[in-house]
Design a protein around this motif. Structure first.
Motif, PDB file in Angstrom:
ATOM      1  N   ALA A   6       0.847  -1.192   0.000  1.00  0.00           N
ATOM      2  CA  ALA A   6       0.000   0.000   0.000  1.00  0.00           C
ATOM      3  C   ALA A   6       0.879   1.238   0.000  1.00  0.00           C
ATOM      4  N   ALA A   7       0.521   2.204  -0.829  1.00  0.00           N
ATOM      5  CA  ALA A   7       1.166   3.513  -0.821  1.00  0.00           C
ATOM      6  C   ALA A   7       0.138   4.494  -0.273  1.00  0.00           C
ATOM      7  N   ILE A   8       0.470   5.148   0.837  1.00  0.00           N
ATOM      8  CA  ILE A   8      -0.481   6.038   1.505  1.00  0.00           C
ATOM      9  C   ILE A   8       0.186   7.372   1.832  1.00  0.00           C
ATOM     10  N   LYS A   9      -0.618   8.337   2.256  1.00  0.00           N
ATOM     11  CA  LYS A   9      -0.089   9.622   2.702  1.00  0.00           C
ATOM     12  C   LYS A   9       0.637   9.432   4.036  1.00  0.00           C
ATOM     13  N   PRO A  10       1.786  10.060   4.200  1.00  0.00           N
ATOM     14  CA  PRO A  10       2.593   9.837   5.409  1.00  0.00           C
ATOM     15  C   PRO A  10       1.876  10.132   6.723  1.00  0.00           C
ATOM     16  N   PHE A  11       1.035  11.152   6.775  1.00  0.00           N
ATOM     17  CA  PHE A  11       0.387  11.493   8.041  1.00  0.00           C
ATOM     18  C   PHE A  11      -0.675  10.478   8.455  1.00  0.00           C
ATOM     19  N   LYS A  12      -1.015   9.541   7.576  1.00  0.00           N
ATOM     20  CA  LYS A  12      -1.992   8.496   7.889  1.00  0.00           C
ATOM     21  C   LYS A  12      -1.337   7.217   8.434  1.00  0.00           C
ATOM     22  N   LEU A  13      -0.012   7.163   8.462  1.00  0.00           N
ATOM     23  CA  LEU A  13       0.691   5.934   8.839  1.00  0.00           C
ATOM     24  C   LEU A  13       0.296   5.414  10.206  1.00  0.00           C
ATOM     25  N   GLU A  14       0.335   6.242  11.224  1.00  0.00           N
ATOM     26  CA  GLU A  14       0.053   5.767  12.581  1.00  0.00           C
ATOM     27  C   GLU A  14      -1.387   5.282  12.720  1.00  0.00           C
ATOM     28  N   GLU A  15      -2.307   5.986  12.110  1.00  0.00           N
ATOM     29  CA  GLU A  15      -3.719   5.582  12.150  1.00  0.00           C
ATOM     30  C   GLU A  15      -3.916   4.229  11.462  1.00  0.00           C
ATOM     31  N   GLY A  27       2.954  -7.642  12.003  1.00  0.00           N
ATOM     32  CA  GLY A  27       4.159  -6.974  11.542  1.00  0.00           C
ATOM     33  C   GLY A  27       3.981  -6.418  10.147  1.00  0.00           C
ATOM     34  N   MET A  28       4.812  -5.431   9.830  1.00  0.00           N
ATOM     35  CA  MET A  28       4.789  -4.852   8.497  1.00  0.00           C
ATOM     36  C   MET A  28       6.112  -4.147   8.248  1.00  0.00           C
ATOM     37  N   MET A  29       6.406  -3.902   7.009  1.00  0.00           N
ATOM     38  CA  MET A  29       7.585  -3.120   6.635  1.00  0.00           C
ATOM     39  C   MET A  29       7.095  -1.781   6.117  1.00  0.00           C
ATOM     40  N   VAL A  30       7.791  -0.713   6.503  1.00  0.00           N
ATOM     41  CA  VAL A  30       7.404   0.634   6.103  1.00  0.00           C
ATOM     42  C   VAL A  30       8.611   1.308   5.458  1.00  0.00           C
ATOM     43  N   THR A  31       8.383   1.927   4.302  1.00  0.00           N
ATOM     44  CA  THR A  31       9.435   2.632   3.579  1.00  0.00           C
ATOM     45  C   THR A  31       8.919   4.002   3.173  1.00  0.00           C
ATOM     46  N   GLU A  32       9.739   5.031   3.366  1.00  0.00           N
ATOM     47  CA  GLU A  32       9.380   6.357   2.863  1.00  0.00           C
ATOM     48  C   GLU A  32       9.728   6.392   1.380  1.00  0.00           C
ATOM     49  N   ILE A  33       8.763   6.778   0.569  1.00  0.00           N
ATOM     50  CA  ILE A  33       8.956   6.801  -0.881  1.00  0.00           C
ATOM     51  C   ILE A  33       8.474   8.133  -1.442  1.00  0.00           C
ATOM     52  N   LYS A  34       8.742   8.356  -2.719  1.00  0.00           N
ATOM     53  CA  LYS A  34       8.193   9.488  -3.450  1.00  0.00           C
ATOM     54  C   LYS A  34       7.595   8.940  -4.726  1.00  0.00           C
ATOM     55  N   GLY A  35       6.526   9.563  -5.173  1.00  0.00           N
ATOM     56  CA  GLY A  35       5.904   9.099  -6.398  1.00  0.00           C
ATOM     57  C   GLY A  35       4.868  10.082  -6.883  1.00  0.00           C
ATOM     58  N   PHE A  36       4.228   9.730  -7.985  1.00  0.00           N
ATOM     59  CA  PHE A  36       3.115  10.533  -8.464  1.00  0.00           C
ATOM     60  C   PHE A  36       2.146   9.631  -9.182  1.00  0.00           C
ATOM     61  N   ASN A  54       7.646  17.365  -8.661  1.00  0.00           N
ATOM     62  CA  ASN A  54       7.161  16.286  -9.522  1.00  0.00           C
ATOM     63  C   ASN A  54       6.818  15.022  -8.761  1.00  0.00           C
ATOM     64  N   PHE A  55       7.484  14.791  -7.637  1.00  0.00           N
ATOM     65  CA  PHE A  55       7.236  13.590  -6.852  1.00  0.00           C
ATOM     66  C   PHE A  55       6.713  13.983  -5.482  1.00  0.00           C
ATOM     67  N   VAL A  56       5.655  13.320  -5.058  1.00  0.00           N
ATOM     68  CA  VAL A  56       4.991  13.616  -3.797  1.00  0.00           C
ATOM     69  C   VAL A  56       5.420  12.575  -2.757  1.00  0.00           C
ATOM     70  N   PRO A  57       5.713  13.000  -1.510  1.00  0.00           N
ATOM     71  CA  PRO A  57       6.090  12.034  -0.474  1.00  0.00           C
ATOM     72  C   PRO A  57       4.936  11.082  -0.155  1.00  0.00           C
ATOM     73  N   LYS A  58       5.257   9.820  -0.026  1.00  0.00           N
ATOM     74  CA  LYS A  58       4.296   8.769   0.347  1.00  0.00           C
ATOM     75  C   LYS A  58       4.988   7.820   1.314  1.00  0.00           C
ATOM     76  N   VAL A  59       4.217   6.911   1.877  1.00  0.00           N
ATOM     77  CA  VAL A  59       4.750   5.838   2.709  1.00  0.00           C
ATOM     78  C   VAL A  59       4.281   4.530   2.083  1.00  0.00           C
TER      79      VAL A  59
END
Length: 112
Positions: A6-15, A27-36, A54-59
Motif C-alpha cells: 500500500a502507498a499512503i499519505k505519510p500522516f496516515k501511517l500511525e492511524e 508486523g509490516m515493513m514501512v518505507t518512505e517513498i516518493k511518487g506521483f 514532480n514527486f509527492v512524499p508517500k509511505v
C-alpha cells in the motif's frame, strides 16, 4: 498467503498501523517513498520563487498475511487511509508462494 503493498499519505501511517494491529496484523515493513499518480505533482512557492514538485512524499507498507486475513487488511487500509482527496494512494495484493522465518525455519503461515 498474500503480499499487500500500500502507498499512503505519510500522516496516515500511525492511524493505519493502529487499525491493522487491531485486526491482528503482527508486523509490516514501512518505507518512505516518493511518487506521483493522478495528481502529477504540484507547484509550490519557496522564498518568492515558484517551482514544481514532480514527486509527492508517500509511505509504502508491505505486509504478508494469511489468505483469510487479506480482505480485512485491504478494507482497513482503505477506510483508514482515505481522506477523499486526490493522492490517497493505492493498494496491491499479490500471491506469495513461500515464506520462511529465518530464526526458526518455520514456513508459510507458521512463519507469519
Amino acid at each position: 498467503m498474500k503480499l499487500i503493498i500500500a502507498a499512503i499519505k505519510p500522516f496516515k501511517l500511525e492511524e493505519v498501523r493502529e487499525a491493522l494491529t487491531a485486526i491482528g496484523v503482527r508486523g509490516m515493513m514501512v518505507t518512505e517513498i516518493k511518487g506521483f499518480g493522478s495528481q502529477s505533482g504540484h507547484t509550490e512557492i519557496y522564498r518568492g520563487a515558484e517551482y514544481t514538485v514532480n514527486f509527492v512524499p508517500k509511505v509504502k507498507l508491505e505486509l504478508v498475511v494469511s489468505d483469510s486475513l487479506a480482505e480485512q487488511v485491504v478494507d482497513a487500509i482503505q477506510k483508514t487511509a482515505r481522506t477523499d482527496k486526490i493522492g490517497d494512494g493505492k493498494v496491491f495484493v499479490i500471491d506469495v508462494e513461500h515464506a520462511v522465518r529465518v530464526r526458526t525455519g518455520e514456513t508459510n503461515d507458521e512463519a507469519l
